[in-house]
Design a protein around this motif. Structure first.
Motif, PDB file in Angstrom:
ATOM      1  N   VAL A   1       0.815  -1.227   0.000  1.00 16.72           N
ATOM      2  CA  VAL A   1       0.000   0.000   0.000  1.00 16.72           C
ATOM      3  C   VAL A   1       0.848   1.275   0.000  1.00 16.72           C
ATOM      4  O   VAL A   1       0.553   2.208  -0.773  1.00 16.72           O
ATOM      5  CB  VAL A   1      -0.973  -0.016   1.200  1.00 16.72           C
ATOM      6  CG1 VAL A   1      -1.594   1.370   1.411  1.00 16.72           C
ATOM      7  CG2 VAL A   1      -2.072  -1.045   0.975  1.00 16.72           C
ATOM      8  N   PRO A   2       1.917   1.402   0.807  1.00 15.87           N
ATOM      9  CA  PRO A   2       2.696   2.655   0.800  1.00 15.87           C
ATOM     10  C   PRO A   2       3.360   2.965  -0.536  1.00 15.87           C
ATOM     11  O   PRO A   2       3.760   4.116  -0.775  1.00 15.87           O
ATOM     12  CB  PRO A   2       3.757   2.403   1.887  1.00 15.87           C
ATOM     13  CG  PRO A   2       3.155   1.374   2.775  1.00 15.87           C
ATOM     14  CD  PRO A   2       2.375   0.487   1.871  1.00 15.87           C
ATOM     15  N   HIS A   3       3.459   1.976  -1.404  1.00 22.29           N
ATOM     16  CA  HIS A   3       4.096   2.197  -2.710  1.00 22.29           C
ATOM     17  C   HIS A   3       3.111   2.711  -3.756  1.00 22.29           C
ATOM     18  O   HIS A   3       3.499   2.932  -4.907  1.00 22.29           O
ATOM     19  CB  HIS A   3       4.722   0.892  -3.212  1.00 22.29           C
ATOM     20  CG  HIS A   3       5.838   0.386  -2.356  1.00 22.29           C
ATOM     21  ND1 HIS A   3       7.124   0.887  -2.414  1.00 22.29           N
ATOM     22  CD2 HIS A   3       5.851  -0.572  -1.387  1.00 22.29           C
ATOM     23  CE1 HIS A   3       7.893   0.255  -1.538  1.00 22.29           C
ATOM     24  NE2 HIS A   3       7.146  -0.638  -0.902  1.00 22.29           N
ATOM     25  N   LEU A   4       1.860   2.896  -3.391  1.00 23.70           N
ATOM     26  CA  LEU A   4       0.836   3.349  -4.329  1.00 23.70           C
ATOM     27  C   LEU A   4       0.573   4.838  -4.135  1.00 23.70           C
ATOM     28  O   LEU A   4       0.230   5.270  -3.037  1.00 23.70           O
ATOM     29  CB  LEU A   4      -0.466   2.564  -4.124  1.00 23.70           C
ATOM     30  CG  LEU A   4      -0.374   1.035  -4.247  1.00 23.70           C
ATOM     31  CD1 LEU A   4      -1.712   0.402  -3.889  1.00 23.70           C
ATOM     32  CD2 LEU A   4       0.039   0.635  -5.658  1.00 23.70           C
ATOM     33  N   ASP A   5       0.762   5.627  -5.200  1.00 20.76           N
ATOM     34  CA  ASP A   5       0.454   7.052  -5.114  1.00 20.76           C
ATOM     35  C   ASP A   5      -1.063   7.244  -5.180  1.00 20.76           C
ATOM     36  O   ASP A   5      -1.801   6.324  -5.576  1.00 20.76           O
ATOM     37  CB  ASP A   5       1.137   7.818  -6.247  1.00 20.76           C
ATOM     38  CG  ASP A   5       0.715   7.316  -7.618  1.00 20.76           C
ATOM     39  OD1 ASP A   5      -0.377   7.681  -8.076  1.00 20.76           O
ATOM     40  OD2 ASP A   5       1.459   6.519  -8.231  1.00 20.76           O
ATOM     41  N   PRO A   6      -1.566   8.431  -4.783  1.00 22.59           N
ATOM     42  CA  PRO A   6      -3.024   8.635  -4.741  1.00 22.59           C
ATOM     43  C   PRO A   6      -3.736   8.347  -6.056  1.00 22.59           C
ATOM     44  O   PRO A   6      -4.833   7.792  -6.071  1.00 22.59           O
ATOM     45  CB  PRO A   6      -3.149  10.112  -4.348  1.00 22.59           C
ATOM     46  CG  PRO A   6      -1.918  10.377  -3.544  1.00 22.59           C
ATOM     47  CD  PRO A   6      -0.839   9.573  -4.200  1.00 22.59           C
ATOM     48  N   GLN A   7      -3.125   8.718  -7.196  1.00 19.67           N
ATOM     49  CA  GLN A   7      -3.769   8.491  -8.485  1.00 19.67           C
ATOM     50  C   GLN A   7      -3.919   7.000  -8.766  1.00 19.67           C
ATOM     51  O   GLN A   7      -4.984   6.517  -9.164  1.00 19.67           O
ATOM     52  CB  GLN A   7      -2.942   9.152  -9.601  1.00 19.67           C
ATOM     53  CG  GLN A   7      -3.496   8.916 -11.006  1.00 19.67           C
ATOM     54  CD  GLN A   7      -4.875   9.516 -11.207  1.00 19.67           C
ATOM     55  OE1 GLN A   7      -5.098  10.673 -10.862  1.00 19.67           O
ATOM     56  NE2 GLN A   7      -5.807   8.754 -11.761  1.00 19.67           N
ATOM     57  N   THR A   8      -2.830   6.246  -8.542  1.00 21.05           N
ATOM     58  CA  THR A   8      -2.878   4.800  -8.748  1.00 21.05           C
ATOM     59  C   THR A   8      -3.838   4.148  -7.766  1.00 21.05           C
ATOM     60  O   THR A   8      -4.608   3.256  -8.121  1.00 21.05           O
ATOM     61  CB  THR A   8      -1.473   4.186  -8.578  1.00 21.05           C
ATOM     62  OG1 THR A   8      -0.571   4.830  -9.483  1.00 21.05           O
ATOM     63  CG2 THR A   8      -1.488   2.690  -8.868  1.00 21.05           C
ATOM     64  N   LEU A   9      -3.797   4.602  -6.529  1.00 18.58           N
ATOM     65  CA  LEU A   9      -4.688   4.059  -5.497  1.00 18.58           C
ATOM     66  C   LEU A   9      -6.152   4.274  -5.873  1.00 18.58           C
ATOM     67  O   LEU A   9      -6.984   3.390  -5.683  1.00 18.58           O
ATOM     68  CB  LEU A   9      -4.375   4.713  -4.156  1.00 18.58           C
ATOM     69  CG  LEU A   9      -5.113   4.178  -2.926  1.00 18.58           C
ATOM     70  CD1 LEU A   9      -4.766   2.719  -2.686  1.00 18.58           C
ATOM     71  CD2 LEU A   9      -4.774   5.014  -1.699  1.00 18.58           C
ATOM     72  N   ALA A  10      -6.448   5.447  -6.421  1.00 15.77           N
ATOM     73  CA  ALA A  10      -7.825   5.747  -6.830  1.00 15.77           C
ATOM     74  C   ALA A  10      -8.303   4.779  -7.899  1.00 15.77           C
ATOM     75  O   ALA A  10      -9.447   4.320  -7.875  1.00 15.77           O
ATOM     76  CB  ALA A  10      -7.913   7.183  -7.346  1.00 15.77           C
ATOM     77  N   GLU A  11      -7.434   4.447  -8.839  1.00 18.08           N
ATOM     78  CA  GLU A  11      -7.817   3.534  -9.920  1.00 18.08           C
ATOM     79  C   GLU A  11      -7.985   2.105  -9.418  1.00 18.08           C
ATOM     80  O   GLU A  11      -8.817   1.353  -9.937  1.00 18.08           O
ATOM     81  CB  GLU A  11      -6.754   3.573 -11.021  1.00 18.08           C
ATOM     82  CG  GLU A  11      -6.648   4.936 -11.716  1.00 18.08           C
ATOM     83  CD  GLU A  11      -5.514   4.973 -12.714  1.00 18.08           C
ATOM     84  OE1 GLU A  11      -4.583   4.142 -12.589  1.00 18.08           O
ATOM     85  OE2 GLU A  11      -5.539   5.821 -13.618  1.00 18.08           O
ATOM     86  N   ILE A  12      -7.229   1.745  -8.393  1.00 19.08           N
ATOM     87  CA  ILE A  12      -7.258   0.368  -7.897  1.00 19.08           C
ATOM     88  C   ILE A  12      -8.433   0.124  -6.944  1.00 19.08           C
ATOM     89  O   ILE A  12      -9.074  -0.925  -6.991  1.00 19.08           O
ATOM     90  CB  ILE A  12      -5.927   0.035  -7.186  1.00 19.08           C
ATOM     91  CG1 ILE A  12      -4.772   0.038  -8.192  1.00 19.08           C
ATOM     92  CG2 ILE A  12      -6.006  -1.322  -6.481  1.00 19.08           C
ATOM     93  CD1 ILE A  12      -3.419  -0.074  -7.547  1.00 19.08           C
ATOM     94  N   LEU A  13      -8.728   1.096  -6.083  1.00 19.83           N
ATOM     95  CA  LEU A  13      -9.745   0.898  -5.050  1.00 19.83           C
ATOM     96  C   LEU A  13     -11.100   0.503  -5.625  1.00 19.83           C
ATOM     97  O   LEU A  13     -11.805  -0.336  -5.059  1.00 19.83           O
ATOM     98  CB  LEU A  13      -9.886   2.162  -4.204  1.00 19.83           C
ATOM     99  CG  LEU A  13      -8.777   2.430  -3.186  1.00 19.83           C
ATOM    100  CD1 LEU A  13      -8.993   3.778  -2.516  1.00 19.83           C
ATOM    101  CD2 LEU A  13      -8.715   1.321  -2.143  1.00 19.83           C
TER     102      LEU A  13
END
Length: 471
Positions: free
Chosen positions: A77-89
């Motif tokens: 999780v800490p390796h995911l930036d907000p943009q990538t995290l948004a697409e994954i969630l």
């Protein structure tokens, strides 16, 4: 310049190689790739991890999360930036998403939610624990926070929760040119994906829609009111299963969502409906078997708790069914052959009932079976049951005579099969219809009822006929 071009070409080749390594021909993740990600996490190799994740589509990253252990996900999780995290969630299974959300800092999560479409953002916020939800909402801009709160005010599994609030609307007095110029000027405010421009009146009520493809083919001076098409409106409180049915029936790509006053408040697009259809289909399949979705990370105790009650209920109904054997125990003692053939009648009847039940539940879900045609469908299934019973009974009679050389026994089991398969077909269609009539989910408990009927009538018909014909 040559070296820079070569470097870019080499980087592109590496990314393509990683994509080939990541996915197999059926688009499933390659086990070797999953192992490479796990190894990079164990080594703490952030550069290699970013390289591996960068080769994946967000949906594949979400799939990857399901193959990793809970500890590995926490490290990832800490390796995911907000943009990538948004697409994954928005792609994650609900159980895994709830776990991942626990490990994302509130500030990072607020930024990620800000990058999401309003419907996906509301789903993520709804999964948060109360304390963390308050922290995340407090860290969000007021406009985004208000939009999410408004979406969450609607009931679960309704159009209001399913819709995205971002829509493209234009007044009916605009021309095509005015609309296009306005959309280009305000491009940052447009949804990431849209198919229709909704034409609204002064009260912001949709009066029509112009498909984007039609808009681009029409002259700039043409009024929107001249080229708009009728729209199928969805009310905010409509159940998502009803919404999916409307989309399927009218072959919609998108539809406007209106509030109780008829004002445009959002839109639903076909990509949202695909998920609903899959979700509802999975629920019906699992309900027919009397189980719930275990998920990849479900514990043994949770699975046992979800399945055991139905098994106990089935045990109780079977205990009643076997009383038919108890009634005819003297007849069975006189002719042991009855005990050998008796399970066949009940088993074949159970399969016939399951066939009719599956067809009926699917027809109810797709609205092919309604009050208008229920009598015809019931009669059809009963006729099919009678025909199948006659054929199966004849085959079994021939086999029984070949083994036991007893004509009366052959006639007995043939008649029993005809009776039980006929009743099984009737129960298979009548059980879900009855449950539907009383406002119950026909997929949930129909199977237990049908099994009870086929076993009870299988034993009663065979042993009853045997007592009349053979003894």
């Amino acid at each position: 310049m040559v070296r820079e071009t070569d470097d870019l070409t080499a980087a592109a080749d590496v990314e393509e190689d990683l994509e080939d390594l990541a996915l197999e021909d059926d688009y499933a993740l390659n086990p070797e790739f999953v192992s490479d990600v796990a190894d990079a996490l164990d080594r703490g190799d952030a550069d290699r991890l970013r390289e591996l994740l960068g080769a994946l589509h967000p949906a594949d990253v979400a799939d990857l999360m399901g193959f990793l252990s809970a500890d590995a996900r926490e490290e990832l999780v800490p390796h995911l930036d907000p943009q990538t995290l948004a697409e994954i969630l928005s792609e994650l299974d609900s159980e895994i998403r709830e776990e991942v959300l626990e490990h994302v800092p509130s500030a990072t999560l607020a930024k990620a939610i800000g990058e999401m479409e309003s419907d996906d953002a509301a789903d993520v916020v709804d999964d948060l624990e109360d304390d963390k939800r308050a922290e995340v909402m407090a860290a969000m801009p007021e406009q985004e926070r208000a939009a999410i709160e408004s979406t969450l005010s609607y009931g679960e599994e309704t159009a209001g929760r399913l819709m995205q609030r971002e829509v493209v609307a234009a007044p009916q007095f605009w021309t095509v040119g005015q609309a296009i110029d306005h959309f280009r000027k305000e491009s940052d405010e447009l949804p990431e994906l849209f198919f229709d421009v909704y034409v609204v009146d002064p009260a912001y009520k949709p009066v029509g829609a112009v498909p984007v493809s039609h808009l681009l083919r029409t002259g700039r001076q043409t009024p929107l009111a001249q080229i708009m098409e009728p729209v199928t409106e969805i009310t905010v409180d409509l159940d998502q299963e009803e919404v999916a049915y409307i989309f399927d029936k009218y072959h919609l790509i998108s539809a406007p969502v209106i509030d109780s006053a008829g004002r445009l408040v959002g839109q639903i697009t076909v990509d949202d409906i695909v998920g609903v259809i899959q979700e509802e289909g999975e629920e019906d399949i699992l309900a027919l078997a009397g189980v719930s979705d275990a998920g990849r990370d479900a514990g043994v105790l949770d699975i046992v708790k979800s399945r055991l009650p139905w098994l106990v209920l089935n045990l109780a109904t079977e205990a009643v069914a076997v009383q038919a054997i108890n009634v005819y125990q003297d007849e069975i003692a006189k002719l042991v052959t009855l005990a050998i053939l008796m399970p066949i009648v009940a088993s074949v009847g159970g399969n016939a009932g399951t066939q009719a039940l599956a067809v009926a539940v699917r027809a109810l879900a797709s609205r092919e079976l309604t009050a208008a045609n229920s009598l015809r469908i019931v009669m059809r299934e009963m006729t099919v049951g009678l025909a199948n019973g006659a054929v199966v009974g004849l085959i079994m009679a021939i086999a029984t005579f070949a083994f036991f050389q007893d004509l009366r026994l052959s006639i007995t089991i043939a008649l029993a099969l005809i009776v039980n398969i006929f009743l099984a077909a009737a129960a298979g269609v009548l059980a879900p219809l009855t449950l539907e009539r009383f406002g119950r989910d026909p997929a949930v408990s129909s199977s237990v009822f049908v099994t009870f009927v086929t076993d009870l009538m299988g034993f009663l018909s065979f042993l009853g006929l045997a007592s009349l014909i053979l003894l």
